[in-house]
Design a protein around this motif. Structure first.
Motif, PDB file in Angstrom:
ATOM      1  N   THR A 123       0.911  -1.182   0.108  1.00  0.00           N
ATOM      2  CA  THR A 123      -0.044  -0.005   0.006  1.00  0.00           C
ATOM      3  C   THR A 123       0.780   1.373   0.129  1.00  0.00           C
ATOM      4  OG1 THR A 123      -0.065  -0.013   2.400  1.00  0.00           O
ATOM      5  CG2 THR A 123      -1.947  -1.240   1.217  1.00  0.00           C
ATOM      6  N   LEU A 124       0.153   2.345  -0.451  1.00  0.00           N
ATOM      7  CA  LEU A 124       1.039   3.653  -0.465  1.00  0.00           C
ATOM      8  C   LEU A 124      -0.013   4.795  -0.092  1.00  0.00           C
ATOM      9  CD1 LEU A 124       3.341   5.786  -1.340  1.00  0.00           C
ATOM     10  CD2 LEU A 124       2.690   5.490  -3.722  1.00  0.00           C
ATOM     11  N   LEU A 125       0.355   5.354   0.692  1.00  0.00           N
ATOM     12  CA  LEU A 125      -0.415   6.676   1.270  1.00  0.00           C
ATOM     13  C   LEU A 125       0.396   7.912   0.976  1.00  0.00           C
ATOM     14  CD1 LEU A 125      -1.224   9.008   3.633  1.00  0.00           C
ATOM     15  CD2 LEU A 125      -2.998   7.771   2.732  1.00  0.00           C
ATOM     16  N   ILE A 126      -0.338   8.737   0.196  1.00  0.00           N
ATOM     17  CA  ILE A 126       0.510  10.082  -0.371  1.00  0.00           C
ATOM     18  C   ILE A 126      -0.379  11.233   0.476  1.00  0.00           C
ATOM     19  CG2 ILE A 126       1.160  11.504  -2.014  1.00  0.00           C
ATOM     20  CD1 ILE A 126       1.137   9.248  -4.075  1.00  0.00           C
ATOM     21  N   ALA A 127       0.158  11.907   1.348  1.00  0.00           N
ATOM     22  CA  ALA A 127      -0.342  13.024   2.153  1.00  0.00           C
ATOM     23  C   ALA A 127      -0.040  14.318   1.304  1.00  0.00           C
ATOM     24  CB  ALA A 127       0.013  13.064   3.521  1.00  0.00           C
ATOM     25  N   LEU A 128      -0.919  15.027   0.747  1.00  0.00           N
ATOM     26  CA  LEU A 128      -0.522  16.280   0.031  1.00  0.00           C
ATOM     27  C   LEU A 128      -1.246  17.513   0.905  1.00  0.00           C
ATOM     28  CD1 LEU A 128       0.357  17.891  -2.340  1.00  0.00           C
ATOM     29  CD2 LEU A 128      -1.824  16.861  -3.606  1.00  0.00           C
ATOM     30  N   PHE A 129      -0.105  18.444   1.086  1.00  0.00           N
ATOM     31  CA  PHE A 129      -0.667  19.627   1.956  1.00  0.00           C
ATOM     32  C   PHE A 129      -0.598  20.985   1.152  1.00  0.00           C
ATOM     33  CE2 PHE A 129       0.766  16.470   5.056  1.00  0.00           C
ATOM     34  CZ  PHE A 129      -0.213  16.526   5.884  1.00  0.00           C
ATOM     35  N   ASP A 130      -1.682  21.712   1.528  1.00  0.00           N
ATOM     36  CA  ASP A 130      -1.766  23.243   1.210  1.00  0.00           C
ATOM     37  C   ASP A 130      -1.299  24.200   2.092  1.00  0.00           C
ATOM     38  OD1 ASP A 130      -2.649  25.855   0.531  1.00  0.00           O
ATOM     39  OD2 ASP A 130      -4.913  24.920   0.018  1.00  0.00           O
ATOM     40  N   LYS A 136       2.142  -1.940  -7.960  1.00  0.00           N
ATOM     41  CA  LYS A 136       1.667  -3.103  -7.335  1.00  0.00           C
ATOM     42  C   LYS A 136       1.282  -2.642  -5.987  1.00  0.00           C
ATOM     43  CE  LYS A 136       4.841  -6.566  -9.542  1.00  0.00           C
ATOM     44  NZ  LYS A 136       6.117  -7.581  -9.065  1.00  0.00           N
ATOM     45  N   HIS A 137       1.346  -1.213  -5.790  1.00  0.00           N
ATOM     46  CA  HIS A 137       0.678  -0.628  -4.364  1.00  0.00           C
ATOM     47  C   HIS A 137      -0.742  -0.384  -4.508  1.00  0.00           C
ATOM     48  CE1 HIS A 137       4.904  -0.910  -3.549  1.00  0.00           C
ATOM     49  NE2 HIS A 137       4.595  -0.582  -2.137  1.00  0.00           N
ATOM     50  N   ALA A 138      -1.511  -0.478  -3.463  1.00  0.00           N
ATOM     51  CA  ALA A 138      -2.804   0.098  -3.493  1.00  0.00           C
ATOM     52  C   ALA A 138      -2.729   1.557  -3.063  1.00  0.00           C
ATOM     53  CB  ALA A 138      -3.833  -0.609  -2.815  1.00  0.00           C
ATOM     54  N   ALA A 139      -2.888   2.430  -3.937  1.00  0.00           N
ATOM     55  CA  ALA A 139      -2.535   3.997  -3.379  1.00  0.00           C
ATOM     56  C   ALA A 139      -3.762   4.795  -2.947  1.00  0.00           C
ATOM     57  CB  ALA A 139      -2.220   4.629  -4.787  1.00  0.00           C
ATOM     58  N   THR A 140      -3.465   5.616  -1.806  1.00  0.00           N
ATOM     59  CA  THR A 140      -4.438   6.273  -1.429  1.00  0.00           C
ATOM     60  C   THR A 140      -4.046   7.977  -1.530  1.00  0.00           C
ATOM     61  OG1 THR A 140      -5.451   4.514  -0.068  1.00  0.00           O
ATOM     62  CG2 THR A 140      -5.954   7.149   0.581  1.00  0.00           C
ATOM     63  N   LEU A 141      -4.478   8.852  -2.039  1.00  0.00           N
ATOM     64  CA  LEU A 141      -4.201  10.189  -1.963  1.00  0.00           C
ATOM     65  C   LEU A 141      -5.021  11.017  -1.120  1.00  0.00           C
ATOM     66  CD1 LEU A 141      -2.658  12.637  -3.026  1.00  0.00           C
ATOM     67  CD2 LEU A 141      -4.187  12.918  -4.961  1.00  0.00           C
ATOM     68  N   LEU A 142      -4.331  11.690   0.009  1.00  0.00           N
ATOM     69  CA  LEU A 142      -4.998  12.305   0.957  1.00  0.00           C
ATOM     70  C   LEU A 142      -4.610  14.095   0.804  1.00  0.00           C
ATOM     71  CD1 LEU A 142      -6.714  11.812   3.896  1.00  0.00           C
ATOM     72  CD2 LEU A 142      -4.526  12.222   4.830  1.00  0.00           C
ATOM     73  N   VAL A 143      -5.517  14.736   0.387  1.00  0.00           N
ATOM     74  CA  VAL A 143      -5.515  16.236   0.047  1.00  0.00           C
ATOM     75  C   VAL A 143      -5.864  16.964   1.362  1.00  0.00           C
ATOM     76  CG1 VAL A 143      -5.498  17.970  -1.447  1.00  0.00           C
ATOM     77  CG2 VAL A 143      -5.449  15.656  -2.210  1.00  0.00           C
ATOM     78  N   LEU A 144      -5.098  17.851   2.018  1.00  0.00           N
ATOM     79  CA  LEU A 144      -5.349  18.652   2.931  1.00  0.00           C
ATOM     80  C   LEU A 144      -5.302  20.024   2.537  1.00  0.00           C
ATOM     81  CD1 LEU A 144      -3.546  16.151   4.372  1.00  0.00           C
ATOM     82  CD2 LEU A 144      -4.766  17.082   6.466  1.00  0.00           C
ATOM     83  N   SER A 145      -6.465  20.662   2.308  1.00  0.00           N
ATOM     84  CA  SER A 145      -6.622  21.973   1.593  1.00  0.00           C
ATOM     85  C   SER A 145      -7.873  22.800   1.641  1.00  0.00           C
ATOM     86  CB  SER A 145      -6.366  21.860   0.285  1.00  0.00           C
ATOM     87  OG  SER A 145      -6.488  22.972  -0.751  1.00  0.00           O
ATOM     88  N   ASP A 146      -7.986  23.925   1.616  1.00  0.00           N
ATOM     89  CA  ASP A 146      -9.204  24.751   1.839  1.00  0.00           C
ATOM     90  C   ASP A 146      -9.851  24.814   0.197  1.00  0.00           C
ATOM     91  OD1 ASP A 146      -7.599  26.566   0.462  1.00  0.00           O
ATOM     92  OD2 ASP A 146      -7.644  28.056   2.038  1.00  0.00           O
ATOM     93  N   PHE A 147      -9.204  24.312  -0.732  1.00  0.00           N
ATOM     94  CA  PHE A 147      -9.717  24.231  -1.991  1.00  0.00           C
ATOM     95  C   PHE A 147      -9.765  25.412  -2.747  1.00  0.00           C
ATOM     96  CE2 PHE A 147      -9.580  19.754  -0.794  1.00  0.00           C
ATOM     97  CZ  PHE A 147      -9.303  19.117  -1.610  1.00  0.00           C
ATOM     98  N   LEU A 148      -9.081  26.462  -2.318  1.00  0.00           N
ATOM     99  CA  LEU A 148      -9.326  28.086  -2.792  1.00  0.00           C
ATOM    100  C   LEU A 148      -8.155  27.826  -3.742  1.00  0.00           C
ATOM    101  CD1 LEU A 148     -10.323  29.922   0.358  1.00  0.00           C
ATOM    102  CD2 LEU A 148     -11.855  29.003  -1.229  1.00  0.00           C
TER     103      LEU A 148
END
Length: 239
Positions: A50-57, A152-164
């Motif tokens: 598995t792969l968790l990608i945390a993406l920060f604003d 081969k990794h089940a990926a999850t993308l976590l985006v932390l943002s106000d989306f402005l």
């Protein structure tokens, strides 16, 4: 399993559990050794990588005075969630950190959660060279490339943002977000995103000033444990 089915609304713990440590201290200290909330049982590792990608604003609308996360509680809580899961992880579970300001000193390429928690921790703070970008597309492009580099990794993308977002074509970028090769979880900081802006296939957690302490940690924990076996969120998350 669909990430949406694993998300539970945040809720505070009884006051006596919060009383020992002032909320302001927890929110401001990057070295908080423990937290006055319980995330739950991270369960056992998934039988596949598995792969968790945390993406920060880190834009001004998030971090500035009066912004949607002026005390950077998202980083304190994200670190706690990573550390809880890393303590029960195996090397086939990877984590990565990206920022809207990519490339920057806070970016962490995919590394095993087990044994590399310290490296991930370094990425879970506002980068010293961050310029406060509100443009999502460059970091999203890197996240997609990371996921494709680990097919081969089940990926999850976590985006932390106000989306402005200030992307030239924000609609196209959000369509690209929905097309990420894996699960997508938007942790929306503030209540500025109208219903329907984010694709229905994206799991959404909204964090506002009224959200209880630990809400971001619970969201990150859900992303980290989506594929783990018999993981369970703490009953404290339930309303």
């Amino acid at each position: 399993m669909n990430l949406r089915t694993r998300l539970l609304p945040g809720a505070g713990l009884p006051g006596e559990l919060l009383g020992a440590v002032p909320v302001e201290q927890i929110r401001q200290s990057p070295d908080t050794p423990s937290a006055p909330y319980v995330l739950g049982d991270p369960g056992s590792p998934a039988p596949f990588p598995t792969l968790l990608i945390a993406l920060f604003d880190d834009s001004g609308s998030v971090t500035g005075r009066g912004g949607n996360d002026p005390l950077a509680a998202r980083y304190v809580e994200a670190r706690h969630a990573f550390e809880v899961v890393a303590g029960r992880s195996v090397r086939r579970e990877r984590g990565a950190v990206l920022h809207f300001d990519t490339p920057c000193s806070g970016d962490v390429p995919p590394v095993p959660l087990r044994g590399r928690a310290r490296q991930i921790r370094r990425g879970l703070s506002c980068p010293r060279d961050a310029k406060g970008s509100s443009v999502l597309e460059p970091s999203l492009r890197r996240a997609v490339a990371m996921a494709r580099a680990y097919p081969k990794h089940a990926a999850t993308l976590l985006v932390l943002s106000d989306f402005l977002l200030l992307d030239q074509e924000p609609g196209e970028v959000l369509s690209g977000l929905a097309g990420f090769p894996g699960d997508v979880h938007a942790v929306v900081l503030g209540d500025h995103v109208p219903e329907g802006v984010l694709d229905s296939g994206i799991a959404i957690t909204t964090i506002t000033e009224a959200s209880p302490l630990g809400s971001v940690a619970h969201a990150v924990f859900a992303g980290l444990t989506i594929h783990r076996v018999e993981a369970s969120a703490s009953p404290a998350e339930r309303p």
